[in-house]
Design an enzyme around this catalytic site. Structure first.
Site, mmCIF file in Angstrom:
data_model
loop_
_atom_site.group_PDB
_atom_site.id
_atom_site.type_symbol
_atom_site.label_atom_id
_atom_site.label_comp_id
_atom_site.label_asym_id
_atom_site.label_seq_id
_atom_site.Cartn_x
_atom_site.Cartn_y
_atom_site.Cartn_z
ATOM 1 N N ARG A 103 0.854 -1.196 0.000
ATOM 2 C CA ARG A 103 0.000 0.000 0.000
ATOM 3 C C ARG A 103 0.884 1.238 0.000
ATOM 4 O O ARG A 103 1.769 1.361 0.845
ATOM 5 C CB ARG A 103 -0.863 0.035 1.270
ATOM 6 C CG ARG A 103 -2.031 -0.858 1.225
ATOM 7 C CD ARG A 103 -3.080 -0.487 2.237
ATOM 8 N NE ARG A 103 -2.626 -0.057 3.549
ATOM 9 C CZ ARG A 103 -3.443 0.231 4.540
ATOM 10 N NH1 ARG A 103 -4.746 0.160 4.371
ATOM 11 N NH2 ARG A 103 -2.981 0.599 5.703
ATOM 12 N N THR A 107 -1.298 7.551 -0.267
ATOM 13 C CA THR A 107 -2.611 7.442 -0.941
ATOM 14 C C THR A 107 -3.395 6.221 -0.440
ATOM 15 O O THR A 107 -4.599 6.135 -0.641
ATOM 16 C CB THR A 107 -2.442 7.279 -2.470
ATOM 17 O OG1 THR A 107 -1.766 6.034 -2.717
ATOM 18 C CG2 THR A 107 -1.636 8.414 -3.069
ATOM 19 N N ASP A 199 0.581 -3.969 12.055
ATOM 20 C CA ASP A 199 1.029 -4.269 10.696
ATOM 21 C C ASP A 199 1.363 -5.755 10.594
ATOM 22 O O ASP A 199 2.352 -6.222 11.171
ATOM 23 C CB ASP A 199 2.259 -3.409 10.358
ATOM 24 C CG ASP A 199 2.615 -3.533 8.886
ATOM 25 O OD1 ASP A 199 2.876 -4.668 8.427
ATOM 26 O OD2 ASP A 199 2.608 -2.503 8.184
ATOM 27 N N ASP A 202 4.905 -6.720 9.150
ATOM 28 C CA ASP A 202 5.998 -6.436 10.090
ATOM 29 C C ASP A 202 6.005 -7.418 11.258
ATOM 30 O O ASP A 202 7.070 -7.822 11.735
ATOM 31 C CB ASP A 202 5.884 -4.996 10.621
ATOM 32 C CG ASP A 202 6.341 -3.982 9.585
ATOM 33 O OD1 ASP A 202 7.116 -4.362 8.688
ATOM 34 O OD2 ASP A 202 5.904 -2.813 9.658
#
Ligand code: PRP
Ligand code: URA
Length: 208
Positions: A103, A107, A199, A202
């Site tokens: 991603r 944006t 995340d 991660d």
């Protein structure tokens, strides 16, 4: 198709450990893989079986078997690969494709950087793997890439979904059945799922 949410005490228990920020990489990976296995189990609920004849130590019998050549798993890189172990435990002979996407941090739009799928992908039912379904942008783009290759039947397995992303996939691809271990509350201003688990990439790969 309306998204199917796994409602089971064992899943809730495993999600509680997964979400906890104190949970380390090893346990996090194991849980992602285990929950993916349960999702796959649910997604295969109505799988078509072929008639076969086998012989037990006692007698011949007619029974049924899955033709694993009908399936392909396609994880979305990176985080989706964390779910692969779990699903190939259940369907070990399925073929595997990969879609690379990340991603854009400003944006929040997905950027596709890799696409490699089995040659006969259009003949297979494809099960996409991605632990997080947030805005739905990555899911929608991955589905479109597969449909452009001629794939007719697609399922999408995610560990945590946000209502916004789920609605988007249901609206843009009503033929795709989505399975979530849990549907969470909302997306925050940086499009992270809340309460979520942070995340996923991660935490699986220990990159932060
Ligand atoms: C995460 C996640 C999904 C995507 C979901 O990937 O694994 O692919 O974000 O967000 P969306 O529904 O808003 O598109 P990320 O971009 O963090 O990449 P990574 O797996 O390489 O960490
Ligand atoms: N990607 C993640 O890894 N987590 C989120 O909450 C949203 C997108």
């Amino acid at each position: 198709m309306k998204t199917i949410e796994l409602n089971h005490p064992l899943i809730e228990h495993k999600l509680a450990i997964l979400r906890d920020k104190k949970t380390g990489t090893k346990e996090f990976r194991e849980l992602i893989s285990e929950i993916a296995m349960f999702l796959c189990y649910e997604a295969m609920k109505n799988a078509k079986l072929d008639d076969v004849e086998i012989e037990t130590p006692l007698t011949k019998m007619k029974t049924k078997k899955l033709n694993e050549d009908r399936y392909a798993f396609v994880p979305i890189l990176r985080a989706g690969t964390g779910m692969l172990d779990g699903v190939i435990n259940v369907v070990p002979n399925a073929k595997i494709g990969h879609i690379g996407m990340y991603r854009n941090e400003t944006t929040f739009e997905p950027v596709n950087y890799y696409f490699k799928v089995p040659k006969d992908i259009e003949k297979r039912e494809v099960i996409i793997l991605d632990p997080m379904l947030a805005t739905g942008g990555s899911a929608v783009d991955a589905i479109e890439l597969l449909k452009a290759k001629g794939v007719k039947k697609i399922k999408f397995l995610s560990i945590i979904g946000a209502p916004e992303g789920i609605q988007r996939v249901e609206k843009e691809h009503p033929d795709v059945q989505v399975y979530c271990a849990h549907i969470d509350e909302y997306l925050n201003e940086t499009k992270y799922i809340v309460p979520g688990l942070g995340d996923a990439g991660d935490r699986i790969f220990g990159t932060k």
